[in-house]
Design a protein around this motif. Structure first.
Motif, PDB file in Angstrom:
ATOM      1  N   CYS A  97      71.048  59.757  37.916  1.00 30.17           N
ATOM      2  CA  CYS A  97      70.115  60.871  38.096  1.00 30.17           C
ATOM      3  C   CYS A  97      68.732  60.525  37.555  1.00 30.17           C
ATOM      4  O   CYS A  97      67.712  60.938  38.117  1.00 30.17           O
ATOM      5  N   TYR A  98      68.692  59.769  36.464  1.00 32.94           N
ATOM      6  CA  TYR A  98      67.405  59.374  35.887  1.00 32.94           C
ATOM      7  C   TYR A  98      66.592  58.588  36.909  1.00 32.94           C
ATOM      8  O   TYR A  98      65.388  58.806  37.075  1.00 32.94           O
ATOM      9  N   THR A  99      67.241  57.666  37.620  1.00 29.88           N
ATOM     10  CA  THR A  99      66.542  56.857  38.617  1.00 29.88           C
ATOM     11  C   THR A  99      65.990  57.735  39.734  1.00 29.88           C
ATOM     12  O   THR A  99      64.864  57.540  40.200  1.00 29.88           O
ATOM     13  N   ILE A 100      66.771  58.721  40.157  1.00 31.72           N
ATOM     14  CA  ILE A 100      66.324  59.622  41.222  1.00 31.72           C
ATOM     15  C   ILE A 100      65.105  60.432  40.780  1.00 31.72           C
ATOM     16  O   ILE A 100      64.105  60.536  41.494  1.00 31.72           O
ATOM     17  N   VAL A 101      65.176  60.987  39.574  1.00 28.33           N
ATOM     18  CA  VAL A 101      64.074  61.815  39.071  1.00 28.33           C
ATOM     19  C   VAL A 101      62.825  60.977  38.842  1.00 28.33           C
ATOM     20  O   VAL A 101      61.709  61.378  39.175  1.00 28.33           O
ATOM     21  N   LEU A 102      63.007  59.787  38.277  1.00 29.75           N
ATOM     22  CA  LEU A 102      61.859  58.925  38.007  1.00 29.75           C
ATOM     23  C   LEU A 102      61.164  58.537  39.303  1.00 29.75           C
ATOM     24  O   LEU A 102      59.932  58.518  39.378  1.00 29.75           O
ATOM     25  N   ALA A 103      61.940  58.238  40.336  1.00 27.01           N
ATOM     26  CA  ALA A 103      61.352  57.880  41.623  1.00 27.01           C
ATOM     27  C   ALA A 103      60.564  59.051  42.199  1.00 27.01           C
ATOM     28  O   ALA A 103      59.476  58.872  42.763  1.00 27.01           O
ATOM     29  N   ALA A 104      61.096  60.270  42.044  1.00 29.20           N
ATOM     30  CA  ALA A 104      60.393  61.453  42.545  1.00 29.20           C
ATOM     31  C   ALA A 104      59.099  61.687  41.780  1.00 29.20           C
ATOM     32  O   ALA A 104      58.065  62.023  42.367  1.00 29.20           O
ATOM     33  N   GLN A 105      59.125  61.509  40.458  1.00 26.99           N
ATOM     34  CA  GLN A 105      57.917  61.687  39.660  1.00 26.99           C
ATOM     35  C   GLN A 105      56.876  60.633  39.996  1.00 26.99           C
ATOM     36  O   GLN A 105      55.680  60.921  40.075  1.00 26.99           O
ATOM     37  N   LEU A 106      57.331  59.406  40.210  1.00 21.40           N
ATOM     38  CA  LEU A 106      56.411  58.323  40.555  1.00 21.40           C
ATOM     39  C   LEU A 106      55.759  58.586  41.902  1.00 21.40           C
ATOM     40  O   LEU A 106      54.563  58.384  42.080  1.00 21.40           O
ATOM     41  N   ALA A 107      56.555  59.059  42.870  1.00 20.28           N
ATOM     42  CA  ALA A 107      56.006  59.361  44.190  1.00 20.28           C
ATOM     43  C   ALA A 107      54.979  60.482  44.109  1.00 20.28           C
ATOM     44  O   ALA A 107      53.941  60.435  44.750  1.00 20.28           O
ATOM     45  N   ALA A 108      55.264  61.496  43.292  1.00 21.66           N
ATOM     46  CA  ALA A 108      54.328  62.613  43.152  1.00 21.66           C
ATOM     47  C   ALA A 108      53.028  62.181  42.494  1.00 21.66           C
ATOM     48  O   ALA A 108      51.948  62.657  42.837  1.00 21.66           O
ATOM     49  N   ALA A 109      53.117  61.248  41.545  1.00 24.92           N
ATOM     50  CA  ALA A 109      51.917  60.808  40.828  1.00 24.92           C
ATOM     51  C   ALA A 109      51.042  59.903  41.660  1.00 24.92           C
ATOM     52  O   ALA A 109      49.845  59.779  41.402  1.00 24.92           O
ATOM     53  N   THR A 110      51.615  59.258  42.668  1.00 26.35           N
ATOM     54  CA  THR A 110      50.848  58.293  43.457  1.00 26.35           C
ATOM     55  C   THR A 110      50.503  58.813  44.847  1.00 26.35           C
ATOM     56  O   THR A 110      49.913  58.092  45.636  1.00 26.35           O
ATOM     57  N   SER A 111      50.870  60.054  45.158  1.00 31.61           N
ATOM     58  CA  SER A 111      50.629  60.584  46.501  1.00 31.61           C
ATOM     59  C   SER A 111      49.267  61.249  46.582  1.00 31.61           C
ATOM     60  O   SER A 111      49.153  62.455  46.785  1.00 31.61           O
ATOM     61  N   LEU A 112      48.217  60.461  46.397  1.00 35.07           N
ATOM     62  CA  LEU A 112      46.858  60.976  46.547  1.00 35.07           C
ATOM     63  C   LEU A 112      46.489  61.014  48.024  1.00 35.07           C
ATOM     64  O   LEU A 112      46.940  60.184  48.803  1.00 35.07           O
ATOM     65  N   PRO A 113      45.673  61.975  48.444  1.00 32.74           N
ATOM     66  CA  PRO A 113      45.277  62.022  49.851  1.00 32.74           C
ATOM     67  C   PRO A 113      44.454  60.807  50.237  1.00 32.74           C
ATOM     68  O   PRO A 113      43.630  60.320  49.466  1.00 32.74           O
ATOM     69  N   ARG A 114      44.713  60.284  51.400  1.00 30.66           N
ATOM     70  CA  ARG A 114      43.960  59.129  51.878  1.00 30.66           C
ATOM     71  C   ARG A 114      42.593  59.580  52.398  1.00 30.66           C
ATOM     72  O   ARG A 114      42.453  60.670  52.946  1.00 30.66           O
ATOM     73  N   PRO A 115      41.579  58.716  52.253  1.00 31.91           N
ATOM     74  CA  PRO A 115      40.254  59.086  52.756  1.00 31.91           C
ATOM     75  C   PRO A 115      40.264  59.184  54.269  1.00 31.91           C
ATOM     76  O   PRO A 115      40.936  58.410  54.947  1.00 31.91           O
ATOM     77  N   SER A 116      39.547  60.156  54.791  1.00 32.12           N
ATOM     78  CA  SER A 116      39.497  60.321  56.235  1.00 32.12           C
ATOM     79  C   SER A 116      38.625  59.254  56.858  1.00 32.12           C
ATOM     80  O   SER A 116      37.709  58.710  56.235  1.00 32.12           O
ATOM     81  N   THR A 117      38.923  58.920  58.108  1.00 32.99           N
ATOM     82  CA  THR A 117      38.133  57.929  58.823  1.00 32.99           C
ATOM     83  C   THR A 117      36.796  58.531  59.205  1.00 32.99           C
ATOM     84  O   THR A 117      36.745  59.659  59.724  1.00 32.99           O
ATOM     85  N   PRO A 118      35.673  57.841  58.924  1.00 28.77           N
ATOM     86  CA  PRO A 118      34.359  58.395  59.261  1.00 28.77           C
ATOM     87  C   PRO A 118      34.282  58.742  60.735  1.00 28.77           C
ATOM     88  O   PRO A 118      34.698  57.966  61.600  1.00 28.77           O
ATOM     89  N   GLU A 119      33.758  59.935  61.022  1.00 30.51           N
ATOM     90  CA  GLU A 119      33.586  60.338  62.405  1.00 30.51           C
ATOM     91  C   GLU A 119      32.468  59.517  63.040  1.00 30.51           C
ATOM     92  O   GLU A 119      31.611  58.954  62.371  1.00 30.51           O
ATOM     93  N   ALA A 120      32.510  59.420  64.334  1.00 32.08           N
ATOM     94  CA  ALA A 120      31.483  58.663  65.047  1.00 32.08           C
ATOM     95  C   ALA A 120      30.767  59.584  66.014  1.00 32.08           C
ATOM     96  O   ALA A 120      31.359  60.491  66.609  1.00 32.08           O
ATOM     97  N   THR A 121      29.496  59.383  66.136  1.00 31.58           N
ATOM     98  CA  THR A 121      28.705  60.157  67.090  1.00 31.58           C
ATOM     99  C   THR A 121      28.254  59.244  68.209  1.00 31.58           C
ATOM    100  O   THR A 121      28.082  58.036  68.007  1.00 31.58           O
ATOM    101  N   THR A 122      28.107  59.794  69.375  1.00 34.96           N
ATOM    102  CA  THR A 122      27.699  59.023  70.537  1.00 34.96           C
ATOM    103  C   THR A 122      26.208  59.183  70.748  1.00 34.96           C
ATOM    104  O   THR A 122      25.696  60.297  70.809  1.00 34.96           O
ATOM    105  N   LYS A 123      25.526  58.035  70.856  1.00 33.02           N
ATOM    106  CA  LYS A 123      24.081  58.058  71.055  1.00 33.02           C
ATOM    107  C   LYS A 123      23.758  57.218  72.272  1.00 33.02           C
ATOM    108  O   LYS A 123      24.206  56.084  72.393  1.00 33.02           O
TER     109      LYS A 123
END
Length: 229
Positions: A97-123
């Motif tokens: 159970c410790y391994t399961i909980v630790l993996a869940a805590q690690l995933a929660a701590a590292t799940s930062l939102p990824r930066p969005s891809t810059p939008e492009a405009t047509t010129k």
């Protein structure tokens, strides 16, 4: 500070006294027969389901290690040494159970939102009236380059993830006759081989900035303590 309504009884009998743990409502209660923690329903929902006790009562005694679940779930409310002990108790007593909980805590701590891809405009590119080719377009990023304060932040290193190496078990300050000023003397050993002790001198400032968990000795950079006790 949130105020928790104190239940009239605990699993260990009538409550004689209690202490507030942190500011969110967790209580440490004392009875004639034992002690433990009461975690209100809202906070109890943060406890991993594999360990969660529906009543919110987590015992703290020689035979009841449930207090360690509270310390692992809310590490900022407890001293570093107690959180470390909680991890060790749960890892030794319930490794699956410790391994399961630790993996869940690690995933929660590292799940930062990824930066969005810059939008492009047509010129539309300017064209010569005699140019037989159709109009051409250029894709121009909205943000050609990110400034320093727009850089993606580094993923924080979870408190429970530690470097490998011998762990400092006992520490002596420079009051000891063989410890130079500005240093601490430590005896260290690996978790897997606690009998393999080594002695080292560590800069006091480095030791004091060790963070949440115990200090990991760097065998290549920390000098051997020849005059250890």
């Amino acid at each position: 500070m949130l105020t928790t309504e104190l239940p009239p009884l605990s699993p260990w009998g009538s409550i004689r006294s209690f202490d507030q743990v942190g500011t969110e409502g967790i209580l440490r209660v004392h009875t004639d027969t034992g002690t433990g923690y009461f975690v209100p329903r809202e906070l109890n929902a943060r406890v991993h389901e594999i360990w969660r006790i529906p009543t919110g009562w987590y015992g703290h005694s020689a035979d009841d290690r449930h207090w360690a679940i509270v310390a692992m779930t809310f590490p900022t409310l407890f001293p570093d040494e107690l959180v470390e002990q909680a991890h060790e108790l749960q890892q030794q007593g319930d490794p699956h159970c410790y391994t399961i909980v630790l993996a869940a805590q690690l995933a929660a701590a590292t799940s930062l939102p990824r930066p969005s891809t810059p939008e492009a405009t047509t010129k539309t590119a300017p064209t010569d009236s005699n140019d037989p080719l159709p109009e051409r377009t250029q894709l121009i990023p909205v943000a050609a380059s990110a400034s320093a304060d727009q850089q993606v932040p580094e993923t924080p290193r979870p408190a429970w993830v530690r470097k490998s190496g011998p762990i400092a078990r006992q520490v002596w300050g420079d009051w000891h006759e063989t410890v130079p000023p500005g240093f601490v003397g430590v005896v260290a050993s690996p978790d897997e081989s606690p009998e393999d002790e080594t002695w080292h001198l560590v800069p006091a400032q480095e030791y004091e900035s060790r963070g949440t968990f115990r200090f990991v000795v760097d065998l290549e950079n920390h000098a051997t303590w020849a005059g250890h006790p």
